[in-house]
Design a protein around this motif. Structure first.
Motif, PDB file in Angstrom:
ATOM      1  N   TYR A  98     -19.949  -6.889   3.372  1.00 50.44           N
ATOM      2  CA  TYR A  98     -19.594  -7.573   2.128  1.00 50.44           C
ATOM      3  C   TYR A  98     -18.275  -8.340   2.292  1.00 50.44           C
ATOM      4  O   TYR A  98     -18.111  -9.456   1.802  1.00 50.44           O
ATOM      5  CB  TYR A  98     -19.503  -6.561   0.992  1.00 50.44           C
ATOM      6  N   LEU A  99     -17.371  -7.715   3.025  1.00 48.36           N
ATOM      7  CA  LEU A  99     -16.094  -8.375   3.303  1.00 48.36           C
ATOM      8  C   LEU A  99     -16.322  -9.655   4.112  1.00 48.36           C
ATOM      9  O   LEU A  99     -15.761 -10.703   3.817  1.00 48.36           O
ATOM     10  CB  LEU A  99     -15.210  -7.399   4.090  1.00 48.36           C
ATOM     11  N   TYR A 100     -17.195  -9.541   5.097  1.00 48.12           N
ATOM     12  CA  TYR A 100     -17.504 -10.709   5.922  1.00 48.12           C
ATOM     13  C   TYR A 100     -18.143 -11.806   5.074  1.00 48.12           C
ATOM     14  O   TYR A 100     -17.800 -12.986   5.199  1.00 48.12           O
ATOM     15  CB  TYR A 100     -18.434 -10.295   7.062  1.00 48.12           C
ATOM     16  N   ARG A 101     -19.060 -11.396   4.207  1.00 46.64           N
ATOM     17  CA  ARG A 101     -19.730 -12.405   3.365  1.00 46.64           C
ATOM     18  C   ARG A 101     -18.723 -13.110   2.462  1.00 46.64           C
ATOM     19  O   ARG A 101     -18.769 -14.319   2.281  1.00 46.64           O
ATOM     20  CB  ARG A 101     -20.823 -11.744   2.521  1.00 46.64           C
ATOM     21  N   ASN A 102     -17.828 -12.341   1.881  1.00 46.15           N
ATOM     22  CA  ASN A 102     -16.803 -12.953   1.047  1.00 46.15           C
ATOM     23  C   ASN A 102     -15.941 -13.926   1.842  1.00 46.15           C
ATOM     24  O   ASN A 102     -15.580 -14.991   1.347  1.00 46.15           O
ATOM     25  CB  ASN A 102     -15.922 -11.883   0.414  1.00 46.15           C
ATOM     26  N   SER A 103     -15.622 -13.555   3.080  1.00 47.54           N
ATOM     27  CA  SER A 103     -14.759 -14.419   3.881  1.00 47.54           C
ATOM     28  C   SER A 103     -15.478 -15.689   4.296  1.00 47.54           C
ATOM     29  O   SER A 103     -14.974 -16.779   4.088  1.00 47.54           O
ATOM     30  CB  SER A 103     -14.301 -13.696   5.157  1.00 47.54           C
ATOM     31  N   PHE A 104     -16.659 -15.514   4.897  1.00 53.62           N
ATOM     32  CA  PHE A 104     -17.220 -16.647   5.608  1.00 53.62           C
ATOM     33  C   PHE A 104     -18.457 -17.261   4.949  1.00 53.62           C
ATOM     34  O   PHE A 104     -18.877 -18.331   5.343  1.00 53.62           O
ATOM     35  CB  PHE A 104     -17.515 -16.256   7.057  1.00 53.62           C
ATOM     36  N   TYR A 105     -19.059 -16.583   3.955  1.00 49.95           N
ATOM     37  CA  TYR A 105     -20.138 -17.214   3.197  1.00 49.95           C
ATOM     38  C   TYR A 105     -19.569 -17.875   1.948  1.00 49.95           C
ATOM     39  O   TYR A 105     -19.857 -19.012   1.635  1.00 49.95           O
ATOM     40  CB  TYR A 105     -21.200 -16.180   2.783  1.00 49.95           C
ATOM     41  N   TYR A 106     -18.778 -17.066   1.210  1.00 48.60           N
ATOM     42  CA  TYR A 106     -18.258 -17.578  -0.066  1.00 48.60           C
ATOM     43  C   TYR A 106     -16.873 -18.185   0.093  1.00 48.60           C
ATOM     44  O   TYR A 106     -16.310 -18.687  -0.873  1.00 48.60           O
ATOM     45  CB  TYR A 106     -18.206 -16.457  -1.105  1.00 48.60           C
ATOM     46  N   LEU A 107     -16.303 -18.052   1.315  1.00 52.00           N
ATOM     47  CA  LEU A 107     -14.950 -18.553   1.577  1.00 52.00           C
ATOM     48  C   LEU A 107     -13.921 -18.038   0.564  1.00 52.00           C
ATOM     49  O   LEU A 107     -13.003 -18.744   0.185  1.00 52.00           O
ATOM     50  CB  LEU A 107     -14.930 -20.086   1.621  1.00 52.00           C
TER      51      LEU A 107
END
Lengths: 298, 368, 332
Positions: A253-262
């Protein structure tokens, strides 16, 4: 006042340590400080960070149900996977720690899965656990006539699947346990035998206490890596944490926030929460270890 | 070749432990000097300061005419032999010996000549291609010595080089190092805790205790004229017997009476003068085991015999060591007799009071 | 009596170990088996037991497949679009439906999964990238970590032990905390999309290996350094000519572990590599998997290709491996 040699040693010591010092300043300390700052900002790398105060933390705690799901999933996984891996690693190590024919072959077989690149093992397990033609369900059908579950694809079985999979990678812990077992002085067993101890008593009163430092080490390592569980679930769910967020792990989820949702500010706040959780868990284990860990020579 | 001079040398380790206290010593050119003392007495620290491995806290060290306090070890023109040999495990014997010369960029031919010559001297030519792991303890020690020899240094330093060898090898290597000293004619400083090594090898011996140099003297002078109780007890094996008591003088006679009033020994007249100041005071009597003799032998001094219980008898061959109990104090006698005394019997021994030592009980310094 | 009981016990333990180890190895066998199967054999009809041994169709000398029809073997002459096959049975032409015939099978390997995977993935480019990153990081780790470890193990400088605690502490820091600022930093430097973020940090000392090497360096007797100093070595000379040659086993462990980690590393390449010309094998496999979700033949072929070198490497370096893990685990 330092003597000449002390000065020389300090200069030499720092010179030799300088690569690490530089690396620490640039790649650890600076990011650490910036990470705290970012966690109070709205930041997407492209534009400068904008200060938002406690908004990120407020959102985490009160407005983002996925955050809690991710935390729950991660804790669930940790709670089952870590003890299961410890127990099976210890169990296999104990079976191996005897003069049995083919001992080193067995050791190799148990160890191998732990060195396979995680991406490869994740793809492999995706196939092994394939609901229609996967190995596990085929065998279940062939041997027991059972229609196996959907494993990774099923909301009920997705986490248990990952937990079972994690047992496949106990090789490292097993080798460390083996080393710990080899360090138990044989005379202790002989004394225990003279005192009339059976197999269980020897395990309970000799092996287990002597292994507590090793158990502690494996436990802490297991906890830390389990909280950061990422690659397997990224590969197996295409980075989505499906089905219905049942495999949305914290790191994912952390990764998604960083690199999907910026949403890098938000992700930074998440990172600090994770750090706090890991720290609390580690400190908790270490503090409790004073009660149950026995060190040689004490 | 060079003389080594130490002036007011002090070493204080971090944490405040003073390992060497105000040491002064001159080692003459071509001299073999042994530093001896119990462990922790500062002898190794002194040696390591001469080598430059430890820093001097205060004081000066001269090698030849140079003040070397701030000269790094490699530029002091010294070579050192270590207790655990300190051979480079990953190099052959040849490379081990040549290493120092290679680093100093000697021509290959010269290196080869020196290594082979040293190997010849030490009888290790056949081992040159081996690695240290494949050598016995004695062979490793030879290589370590060889490594020092090839450097042709001004000063050789030995730090307990023989203590890792078994007793027999130790005796053999001892004589070999002595021979080597005669052959090379160079300055050597040798550290050991073994007083036998010190006595047999040194031109002069430096006895240290608690960081302080107690006495510097040739072996026999040390043996016969120790400056204090420590040196007297440290040199000689079995060690000198120490009996605590006091001196009593009346009517032109002087007696030594032990603290239990069990023994009274007459002091010969030639020693009265020296003891005059200590009459009536507490003193320690030092008597070497060989100065206790079977009663009735001619050397036995008049009015000086003791009767003690034999606890252990150790036949050494030519002599017999007796361990006796004299009113609670243990004493050792080395007697020359054909009849082996029986354990648990009282035995009478004459004390050669001409050779006795007297120490001030407070200062522990030698009175005479 | 006691002896036979012991035998039974040993047999029992061996039995348990045997079953467990089979369970551990089975996925590998399945992977290998799948990678050599023809597409049509990878998904067996429902209810069929899994096929372990890869098979190929049987063909006659003219290259025509042989099939089983009505309990006899026949030559398949070809099929119409309707699924009607023309068969040559005992010299006579007959017709049969798809489901009535079954191709004859013999043990044999299908290599086309491998060639397909190689084509679809730009395998050699990916391998080059992976090896390049492995080489640079292994070298960097060896050089930098050993130099730093030397400082912590063999130079008694003031404050050293406190700083070393800091080194150990950084090992405990979860990577997520520094992930974003590092990404921002690398973006600013223009390093994102290059190998630099994957390589440069490893040239500045890796805490775990600093720790590992320090433990090893400390076992070298102090007198060896003293002897080298008197022989004329500088501090760097002692490091390079005495300590390093003696630390070969620990350096081998370091190189091995680092290689292994880099070979399979996923997160860093995932974040920093953007062009598929730069992909490492691990990333390429994941990308390939996400694009061809059920191409299990090529997927297993690729997984085999990525896994096999590691297993081979392990067999040649088992001792170093086990020692390394033990060293990191027990002296921690």
């Amino acid at each position: 006042m330092m003597t000449r040699m002390e000065k020389r040693n300090l200069a030499m010591g720092l010179l030799f340590a300088s690569p690490w010092v530089l690396g620490f300043l640039v790649f650890t300390l600076y990011p650490l400080i910036m990470s705290i700052y970012y966690s109070f900002t709205s930041f997407n790398v492209v534009q400068p960070a904008v200060w938002v105060g406690l908004d990120n933390y407020r959102e985490l705690f009160f407005k983002d149900p996925v955050f809690w799901t991710a935390l729950y999933n991660t804790l669930y996984f940790t709670l089952f996977s870590v003890p299961l891996c410890l127990a099976s690693g210890l169990g296999i190590a104990m079976l191996l720690n005897q003069k049995l024919p083919g001992q080193s072959v067995f050791r190799t077989l148990f160890f191998l899965p732990s060195i396979v690149p995680i991406v490869a093992s994740a793809v492999l397990w995706l196939w092994v656990l394939n609901p229609e033609s996967g190995l596990v369900n085929s065998l279940l059908m062939q041997w027991f006539g059972i229609q196996g579950p959907g494993w990774i694809a099923s909301p009920e079985w997705s986490k248990p699947s990952l937990i079972l999979m994690s047992v496949w990678g106990i090789g490292g812990a097993m080798v460390i346990f083996l080393a710990g077992l080899a360090d138990v002085p044989p005379t202790l067993y002989e004394v225990a035998e003279l005192d009339g101890a059976g197999a269980w008593a020897k395990f309970r009163h000799v092996t287990l206490p002597m292994l507590t430092p090793t158990i502690l080490f494996n436990l802490v390592m297991g906890l830390i890596s389990s909280f950061q569980y990422f690659t397997q679930v990224y590969v197996m769910t295409g980075g989505k944490g499906t089905p219905v967020d049942t495999t949305m792990f914290y790191a994912l989820y952390l990764y998604r926030n960083s690199f999907y949702y910026l949403r890098m500010g938000y992700a930074s706040a998440m990172a600090w929460m994770l750090f706090m959780v890991i720290l609390a868990a580690t400190v908790g284990v270490l503090v409790s270890s004073r009660k149950w860990v026995f060190y040689h020579g004490e | 070749m060079a003389r080594v001079e130490i002036k007011n040398l002090n070493k204080v380790f971090p944490g405040g432990i003073q390992a060497v206290k105000n040491a002064n010593l001159v080692v003459e050119d071509k001299e073999f000097v042994v530093l001896v003392g119990p462990s922790g007495c500062g002898k190794s620290t002194t040696l390591r300061m001469i080598a430059g491995l430890e820093e001097v806290s205060s004081g000066d060290i001269h090698i030849g005419d140079t003040l070397v306090n701030d000269v790094p070890p490699k530029n002091r023109d010294i070579a050192m032999v270590f207790q655990n040999y300190a051979l480079y495990p990953h190099m052959t014997v040849y490379k081990n010996m040549a290493f120092g010369l290679i680093l100093r960029k000697y021509p290959k031919k010269e290196i080869d000549r020196r290594v082979r010559e040293a190997a010849e001297i030490l009888g290790i030519t056949a081992l040159l291609d081996r690695r240290p792991k494949a050598l016995s303890g004695g062979q490793r020690q030879r290589v370590a010595v060889g490594r020092a020899i090839v450097r042709q240094p001004k000063v050789f330093l030995f730090d307990e080089p023989l203590s890792n060898l078994d007793a027999k090898l130790r005796v053999q290597m001892r004589t070999e190092i002595s021979k080597l000293h005669h052959r090379l004619q160079s300055t050597m400083i040798y550290v050991t805790h073994d007083q036998v090594e010190a006595m047999t090898m040194g031109d002069r011996i430096v006895v240290m205790l608690d960081g302080v140099i107690q006495q510097v003297a040739p072996p026999l002078q040390l043996y016969h004229h120790p400056v204090n109780k420590f040196v007297a007890g440290f040199i000689g094996s079995p060690p000198m017997n120490m009996v605590e008591g006091r001196l009593a003088g009346e009517n032109g006679t002087v007696h030594f009476i032990d603290k239990n009033d069990a023994v009274c020994l007459t002091v010969p007249p030639e020693r009265h003068a020296a003891l005059k100041g200590h009459l009536g005071k507490k003193v320690t009597l030092g008597i070497r085991p060989e100065h206790l003799r079977e009663s009735g032998t001619p050397q036995g001094a008049e009015g000086a015999s003791i009767k003690a219980l034999i606890e252990v008898v150790e036949p050494m061959g030519f002599e017999i060591n007796l361990y006796l109990n004299l009113g609670g104090q243990s004493i050792t006698a080395r007697i020359n007799t054909s009849v082996e005394p029986t354990v648990n019997t009282q035995h009478v021994l004459d004390v050669d009071m001409h050779c006795a030592h007297f120490f001030d009980m407070e200062t522990e310094n030698t009175i005479v | 009596m006691a002896n036979s009981r012991k035998t039974v016990k040993t047999a029992l333990k061996l039995g348990i170990l045997g079953l467990l180890s089979i369970a551990f190895v089975l996925p590998f066998v399945w992977m290998l088996s799948t990678s050599f199967k023809h597409e049509s054999r990878i998904f067996p009809p429902p209810g069929q037991p899994p096929q372990w041994i890869p098979t190929t169709d049987v063909r006659d000398d003219q290259g025509r497949t042989l099939v089983k029809f009505d309990g006899k073997s026949a030559v398949d002459l070809g099929a119409e679009e309707t699924g009607r096959h023309h068969l040559l049975l005992d010299g006579k032409q007959v017709e049969a439906w798809d489901h009535e015939i079954e191709p004859l099978q013999q043990v044999g390997l299908h290599w086309e999964n491998y060639s397909k995977a190689f084509e679809m993935m730009d395998f050699w480019q990916n391998l080059r990238n992976t090896l390049f990153i492995c080489f640079c990081t292994v070298l960097g780790t060896l050089v930098s970590s050993s130099v730093v470890a030397y400082s912590f193990a063999r130079i008694p400088w003031r404050g050293r032990d406190a700083v070393f605690v800091l080194v150990l502490a950084t090992m405990m820091l979860p990577y997520q905390v520094t992930l974003i600022p590092l990404f921002a930093l690398y973006s600013k430097l223009g390093w994102v999309g290059s190998f630099k973020p994957l390589i440069v940090p490893y040239w500045l000392g890796v805490p775990f290996y600093i720790f590992l090497l320090r433990q090893f360096f400390k076992t070298v007797p102090e007198d060896l350094s003293a002897a080298a100093r008197i022989d004329g070595c500088s501090e760097f000379g002692i490091y390079a000519r005495i300590i390093l040659p003696l630390a070969k086993p620990a350096l081998a462990t370091t190189a091995l572990f680092m290689f292994l980690f880099q070979w399979g590393d996923f997160l860093n390449p995932l974040i920093y590599l953007q062009d598929d010309r730069q992909y490492t094998l691990a990333i390429a496999l994941q990308q390939f998997q996400s694009q061809h979700v059920s191409a299990w033949g090529p997927l297993m072929a690729m997984s085999t290709v990525i896994t096999l070198p590691i297993i081979v490497l392990f067999f040649f370096t088992q001792r170093t491996f086990i020692q390394g893990i033990t060293m990191s685990g027990l002296k921690g």
